[in-house]
Every structure is written in C-alpha cells, then in structure tokens.
Write a protein that holds these residues in place. Sequence first.
Motif, mmCIF file in Angstrom:
data_model
loop_
_atom_site.group_PDB
_atom_site.id
_atom_site.type_symbol
_atom_site.label_atom_id
_atom_site.label_comp_id
_atom_site.label_asym_id
_atom_site.label_seq_id
_atom_site.Cartn_x
_atom_site.Cartn_y
_atom_site.Cartn_z
ATOM 1 N N ASP A 118 24.997 12.683 -23.287
ATOM 2 C CA ASP A 118 23.559 12.933 -24.048
ATOM 3 C C ASP A 118 22.788 13.804 -23.033
ATOM 4 O O ASP A 118 21.718 14.676 -23.848
ATOM 5 N N GLU A 119 22.979 13.918 -21.830
ATOM 6 C CA GLU A 119 22.069 14.661 -20.918
ATOM 7 C C GLU A 119 22.239 16.133 -21.330
ATOM 8 O O GLU A 119 21.267 16.968 -21.359
ATOM 9 N N VAL A 120 23.604 16.703 -21.754
ATOM 10 C CA VAL A 120 23.888 17.930 -22.269
ATOM 11 C C VAL A 120 23.250 18.054 -23.685
ATOM 12 O O VAL A 120 22.685 19.377 -23.693
ATOM 13 N N ILE A 121 23.110 17.380 -24.339
ATOM 14 C CA ILE A 121 22.511 17.443 -25.910
ATOM 15 C C ILE A 121 21.238 17.485 -25.705
ATOM 16 O O ILE A 121 20.487 18.490 -26.488
ATOM 17 N N PRO B 6 19.666 20.507 -13.506
ATOM 18 C CA PRO B 6 20.099 19.562 -12.787
ATOM 19 C C PRO B 6 20.819 18.575 -13.573
ATOM 20 O O PRO B 6 22.028 17.953 -13.313
ATOM 21 N N ALA B 7 20.498 18.221 -14.749
ATOM 22 C CA ALA B 7 20.774 16.864 -15.479
ATOM 23 C C ALA B 7 22.350 17.514 -16.201
ATOM 24 O O ALA B 7 23.227 16.650 -16.159
ATOM 25 N N LEU C 264 24.966 17.348 -13.124
ATOM 26 C CA LEU C 264 25.306 16.051 -12.860
ATOM 27 C C LEU C 264 26.258 15.496 -13.993
ATOM 28 O O LEU C 264 27.294 14.625 -13.648
ATOM 29 N N ALA C 265 25.792 15.531 -15.274
ATOM 30 C CA ALA C 265 26.674 15.170 -16.460
ATOM 31 C C ALA C 265 27.917 15.914 -16.379
ATOM 32 O O ALA C 265 28.907 15.182 -17.167
ATOM 33 N N MET C 266 28.114 17.118 -16.053
ATOM 34 C CA MET C 266 29.478 17.695 -15.966
ATOM 35 C C MET C 266 30.358 17.388 -15.053
ATOM 36 O O MET C 266 31.741 17.751 -15.159
ATOM 37 N N LEU C 267 29.942 16.495 -14.046
ATOM 38 C CA LEU C 267 30.976 16.225 -12.784
ATOM 39 C C LEU C 267 32.219 15.799 -13.373
ATOM 40 O O LEU C 267 33.247 15.752 -12.678
ATOM 41 N N ASP C 268 32.035 14.615 -14.276
ATOM 42 C CA ASP C 268 33.201 13.941 -14.577
ATOM 43 C C ASP C 268 34.040 14.712 -15.504
ATOM 44 O O ASP C 268 35.657 14.659 -15.371
ATOM 45 N N PHE C 269 33.696 15.848 -16.118
ATOM 46 C CA PHE C 269 34.502 16.724 -16.674
ATOM 47 C C PHE C 269 35.153 17.920 -15.820
ATOM 48 O O PHE C 269 36.189 18.250 -16.442
#
Length: 614
Positions: free
Chosen positions: A210-213, A277-278, A281-286
């Motif tokens: 969601d943070e990326v969207i 930053p959002a 952070l959201a992309m770390l898991d990918f």
Amino acid sequence: MVTLSSRLPFRNNIDCNSAFVYNMDDTKLDCKGNDVLQELETLTVNAKEAQEFILTKILERNQATEYLSKFMNGSRNISAFKRLVPVVTYDKVQQYILRIATGEDSSILCGEQIVELLRSSGTSQGEPRLMPSILKDLDRRTYLYSLIMPIMSKYISGLDKGKAMYLLFAKAETLTNSGMPVRSVLTSYYKSPHFLHRKHDLYNNYTSPDEVILCPDSQQSMYCQLLCGLVERQHVLRIGAVFASAFLRSISFLEHHWCDLVNDIRIGQLNPSITSPACRLAMLDFLASPNPELADQVEAICSCGSWKGILGRLWPNVKYIEAVLTGTMAQYIPMLEFYGGGGIPLVCTMYASSESYFGVNLRPLCSPADVSYTILPNMAYFEFIPLEDGLRLTDHEEMVENDRLVGLVDVKVGCYYELVVTTFSGLYRYRVGDVLQVTGFYNQAPQFKFICRRNVILSIDTDKTNEEDLHNSITAAKKILENRNYLLLEYTSYTDTSTVPGHYVLFWEIKSTHDESPTPLDCQLLESCCAAIEESLDYVYRRCRAHEKSIGPLEIRLVEAGAFDALMDLLVSHGSSINQYKTLRCIESGLALKLLNSKVIACFFSPRDPECSL
C-alpha cells in the motif's frame, strides 16, 4: 437471503471488510461471495422499484437543502421533483460547491456532511471539476468493487490462488481554505479503510504494498510497482490499471528502465533514485537478498529484441489484462494486443466517474468492442435524455425540458441517450456528459455501451466534430498504417486558425511492429492517412473542405517517440491524476500545444479534397 417486501430492503453499500451489505436504512445484512451475485439479481429484477426507493431516500435526506428548496419548497414528492427540478450542467452547481469549499455549511447542497471534494481528471474536456462526496459514497463504491471478482470467477477459476499486478496511483491531495480535502475519486478510495483493510481478501492480493501505491510521486511509485511485479512474476494472475493509457505508460516506462530494475533484483538493493522513505521501507522485503537467477530471466526476456508478446513472457501465468478500453480508450487495444501477443484476454469490468459509480460488465471476456455495462439501480437515481437524431440533437449546454427525460427501465434497445444522475451527495438531475447506447437488458436493468463524451472538440466553420467522429475517422486511417507494420500509439488534435482557411491538425505518435527492420515512413503513406481521415468525416466537414473551401487540408504532425509520455508528465505535474489520465483528444493552446509542437519531426497534408456529392 432476505426476501423483498413493500419496503424494498435494497442493500446499497458494503462495509470496509467487504463482509456485510446494508439496507438503505443501514440495517446490516450478511452477504459474501455468491450472495453478492444474488444481491445483484435482486436489484436488477426490481430495478424500477429500486430506483423509486433511491429517489425517495435522496429527497427525504436532502429536502431542506437550499438548492432543492428553491425549486420544491421542502416537498419530498417524486412527481414534483421530476416536474420542477431542472436538468443542469456543472456551471449551474459550481457556485454551491465553491461556497462549501470556502467554508459554508454542506446543507446548502446536501442533507449530510460533505467530507471531501472529488477532483475529476480534467482530461476529457480540459478543466477539472469538483464533485461533492459524503462518507457513505465510499460504501457505494466498495459495493460495486465487491461484485467484480465474483463475476470474473464465473468465467476464470483459481483467481484467489495468485496475485494481481495492478498499477494503481494516488495523487497528492490539497485542502480548501476551510480545510476540506480535494482529491481524485481513486485517491479517496485508496486512502480509505475500504481499500486498506482488505488484507484477508484473497481476490485482492496485490503485488505492490500500500505504501508504494500511495506514494504521491508517480514515477517512483511506477518504478516500485513494476519491480514488485517482476519479483512476483510467477504468482501474477492478473495485470492492468484503471485506464489503458496508464497501463501502456507503465509498459513504456518498463521499456526504458528494465536494466535498472534487473540490476536491483540482481544485487538486492533498491535504486538510489527512489528517495521516498515509505517506498524504500516497503521494498525491503522484496529485495531482502540478491536474486541473480531471477535477474537473468527478466534480462533475457527484455533484451530479446521485439517486445511483441512481452507481457505473457514476463508474467507467464497471467489470465487477463484489465483496464478501461471503451470509448476513446479503444485506441489502445492494438498496442495492448501487441504487448500481450494476442493471447491474453482484454477485460473491462466497470463503468464509473467522479460523479458516481454506475455499473458492471457481466460478460467480462467479451471483445472490448462488445462491452456493455449493466447499470446498478442502487448507485444513484438515473435518467436519460433521448438523442433522437444520433449524437447531434443538441449542444451540450442546451437547456433540456424536464418532460423529455426517461427513467432507467424505460430506455429502448438500440437508442442513444445522454446520462443524467441524481446522487445522495448533492447532484440533482446533473448531466454527466456521457453518451450511451442501449444494447439490451439484464432482468429489468438496462445495459449500455459507452459511446463518447458529449462534446464538440473541433470546429472551424459550420462543422462540428466530436470525439466519436474523430475516433472513427482515425480508426479508418489506422488500417493503412497497420498494413505497413506500424501502430498509432497516441493522438490528439487542434484547430489551427493561424492559417486562412483554418484546418484540423492531428498530432500522431507511431511505433513500428518490426523493431529490427521497420518499413520506412514515406510522405505518400501519411498523406494517404490524411485523405482517409477526411473521407471518413461527416458531410458538413467534407462540404466545407471540397466546395466552400472554408476549411483547409487536414494536417498530420508526426511527433518523436515519447512525446505523449511527456504530455502526460506535463499534465500530471499540473494536477491531473495518472490513474484517471485520459489523453486530451483536443488541445487549444498553452503549454500542452507548445510541448507537442516542440516534438514534431515531420508534417503531412491531405493531397486532395474529400469526396462530397452536392
């Protein structure tokens, strides 16, 4: 299931976890999965009663508003409403909306609190409009969304077993002087609990966080969403965007940035150009660790030369591409078929606008040319202006007599109508500006094909060319290009009155379907396209060209690759939403015209007058 009673308990909205449907009196009723489709049956079987019930409730809630009181003096009578309340365009309600924006009470227009103003795309006719919205409008929109996957699952199984790579974009919102949010309708939905609390809905498992969207920077958001989709490529079952234009823009972006995306996957680190930053952070898991094997796979596919069929190779399990492809969006079908290789179905699921959501496509796997939308009678109160002389009966701004309007269930198959809507949030007998053709009925609810926006976009003398006229004439000329292995990627138009006589100008961006050895573009090919367009325009245009000589030869200005991407970037930077972006089919002046003219690489004119028998 609940049976109908004299009170007609139509359930018109749905709560944020998509598990409950409400009655109009807000009594909560359990309704999941197939129950939602049963609800659709109930609504469409009783479409006439549902519409009367909806209008009754709208009048009950809004009778005391300043707007309705000046016509109905506090009456809630349906007959009085139809007799006394005028049919209006935006200019007649704009003053009320602007008064609310500056801090006046919502009661001047609506009986409930207006919580936000929805900014239209502004790309259909050039100027964005502000539409009032109440809290329960989100419930109505979510109810319509809740129908989409149960409908799709009737035709394609296993859609809950994988993920959707939908390229969705939020636009930064603004505040009025009184502190009311102004945002696009889709941004409103993406920021709402209705969208954010879908975590356990297997049908809405998206590849992107969601943070990326929600990232307001569309370029950074697009980069990250494509990266997520590539990392999850084996799990992706559905791909798409709201409009075909946004989806194709994303594929174009992928063509230019795949090397960077492959590098991110290979080393397990996000490109430093992504500064949000959002997003980071959201992309770390990918990108938890390097994945050279996946990087090699994507690199091999993207570097193979022609991108024909690229979507099926990058996402081998994809079952369909979803986007709006009706009206002028049909322009993008050939390019989607090129990227899809012709083997991936193109699906249109719903019909909606900033004013209201309208209906769904109950035959989603039909050809885009055959798409019809079933109007849901619980979304709003619908009326229709008959267009008895095709699309040319009246100008958009002409006054319409009340007794000309017909109700939802009274339209006739094959006939054309302009859509008029009355909403809970303060639009009364409002002309949306869409021209529809009735193709049939589902139970009592009519099904409509979207034809065009009802606006004249080109005119020099007595000629009046609308979007549909222009689209049809260009479609005829596109066949000449396709026979020479070229595709028309995008177009727009304007009337050049700097010449005497004035003439139509088309900006065209063209792509070869043979990347290795494209057929040279020659003057005769483009001149033939000019002539074919003129032959396909209406009698008045051809008479003005051939006999009265009041219109000059049509001109095609060929622009360099990426020109229309640059146009989108320009308009998005000035307030348009990439999610709702539709290429202006006519530009008048200013920065957009200056930009396109700066990208022109060649000009071609019609070599002869069109045929026109007196």
